[in-house]
Design a protein around this motif. Structure first.
Motif: not given
Length: 396
Positions: A364-368
């Motif tokens: 997962r990329p950094a989340p909002g």
């Protein structure tokens, strides 16, 4: 949720801000844990850091929050507190770097939680020990560098009490959080028993610095001063070559002899400053000064070839501005270009560890901010329903 890595099945609640705690939680996520980042309605301050392309996702936030899901909770409200309790009821680990006083006021200090969640590994980190007079003092990386003696070492080495130009205390303490938490998880799996781990940054960095710099004060009474002779020697630094910079570091008597011979300065092997290993040890600054004087005679590539042929430690200085052009960096996939759902193309810092049986990945990329509120609490609702159904079945 299915994860990948040796910590698959472990759920971590990341109740931390800035770098130290979030970086530690990210590493646990890289290792396969399901990490849920709990943020206030204004979000972690790294979201507002610069540089950034869009609001709410500074470069620092991208670099310490991958492999996580974000949940936004207002812990000043009863609803927010209740939701955090729901998360903790289904968690194995809590990581926090909030100050002890703030946690106690919210009711999320270890003493308030230990009976309710006896199997929770509760890892807290802050600038100073919780039982000290400084427990609730604000402490950022530079404060800890000063309080742990690192700034004094810089003064002794350079003549000026500078800070190390990287947030070393934050990152060393993050690694300490990780290995301490993993040890407690091993105990948890063996016994079902949680516990409290405290990582005081100043204590951690002082112990880190003293490994070599306790020096002569290792003995009682002391047999010499504090400080590691190599690190604090004059001229201890990279050297300028004909076309760049390099670290050339003969580290043994044979290395020193070979370096002078191979570089065409064999006469220096008879120089009283270098003729015996004891003479070299008595003033390492003389050796470093000689290397500095000789280095401009060859290019960095020529030094790399020569030193490799004699097993003399050497490395070209990596230009951070051009790190992504390095063949070593490229081959190791340490700065690959990835696509973020809101920020577009970005360079993802690679995971340095390699596992043969449980390979790691950036899942997962950094989340909002609050991106996963619905997803995470829907999972908790399903778990609650399934648990109720199992209880009914066992009673029927």
């Amino acid at each position: 949720m299915s994860t990948q890595g040796p910590l698959e099945g472990i759920r971590v609640i990341d109740l931390a801000t800035v770098v130290m705690g979030p970086y530690a939680a990210q590493i646990l996520g890289d290792l396969g844990a399901d990490v849920v980042k709990v943020e206030s309605p204004t979000g972690d301050s790294t979201r507002r850091s610069v540089p950034r392309r869009g609001d709410g996702m500074g470069a620092l936030a991208l670099n310490v929050n991958r492999n996580k899901r974000s949940v936004m909770l207002d812990l000043k409200t009863e609803g927010g507190k209740n939701d955090l309790h729901r998360l903790l009821a289904d968690a194995d680990v809590l990581v926090t770097n909030m100050r002890p006083g703030a946690l106690a006021r919210l009711g999320f200090d270890y003493e308030s939680l230990k009976d309710r969640y006896p199997s929770l590994v509760y890892t807290s980190a802050q600038g100073f020990r919780s039982d000290s007079d400084l427990a609730d003092h604000a402490a950022y990386d530079e404060i800890v560098q000063a309080a742990s003696g690192l700034t004094d070492l810089m003064r002794r080495a350079t003549g000026k009490a500078n800070y190390v130009p990287t947030i070393l205390a934050d990152k060393v303490c993050a690694l300490t959080i990780v290995y301490s938490t993993l040890a407690a998880v091993v105990h948890l799996r063996a016994t079902g028993e949680g516990q409290h781990i405290e990582v005081p940054m100043t204590d951690t960095m002082l112990a880190f610095n003293l490994v070599e710099h306790l020096g002569g004060h290792t003995f009682e009474p002391p047999v010499g001063p504090t400080g590691f002779y190599r690190s604090l020697s004059a001229n201890h630094g990279a050297v300028q070559t004909k076309d760049g910079w390099a670290c050339i570091l003969p580290y043994s008597p044979a290395n020193v002899h070979d370096f002078f011979d191979a570089s065409g300065h064999g006469d220096l092997n008879d120089d009283p400053r270098f003729s015996t290993w004891q003479a070299v040890l008595d003033d390492m600054g003389e050796l470093y000064g000689a290397i500095e004087a000789i280095a401009p005679e060859r290019t960095t590539a020529e030094w790399e070839s020569l030193c490799a042929s004699y097993s003399i430690p050497m490395a070209a200085v990596l230009d951070m501005e051009n790190a992504s052009d390095s063949r070593y960096v490229q081959d190791g996939h340490l700065l690959d270009v990835a696509e973020h759902p809101t920020e577009g193309a970005y360079r993802a810092v690679g995971i340095p560890m390699r596992f043969s049986k449980t390979p790691l990945s950036i899942r997962r990329p950094a989340p909002g901010l609050g991106e996963h509120n619905d997803e995470v609490f829907a999972e908790l609702n399903r778990v609650s329903v399934e648990s109720t159904d199992r209880t009914k079945e066992s009673l029927s």
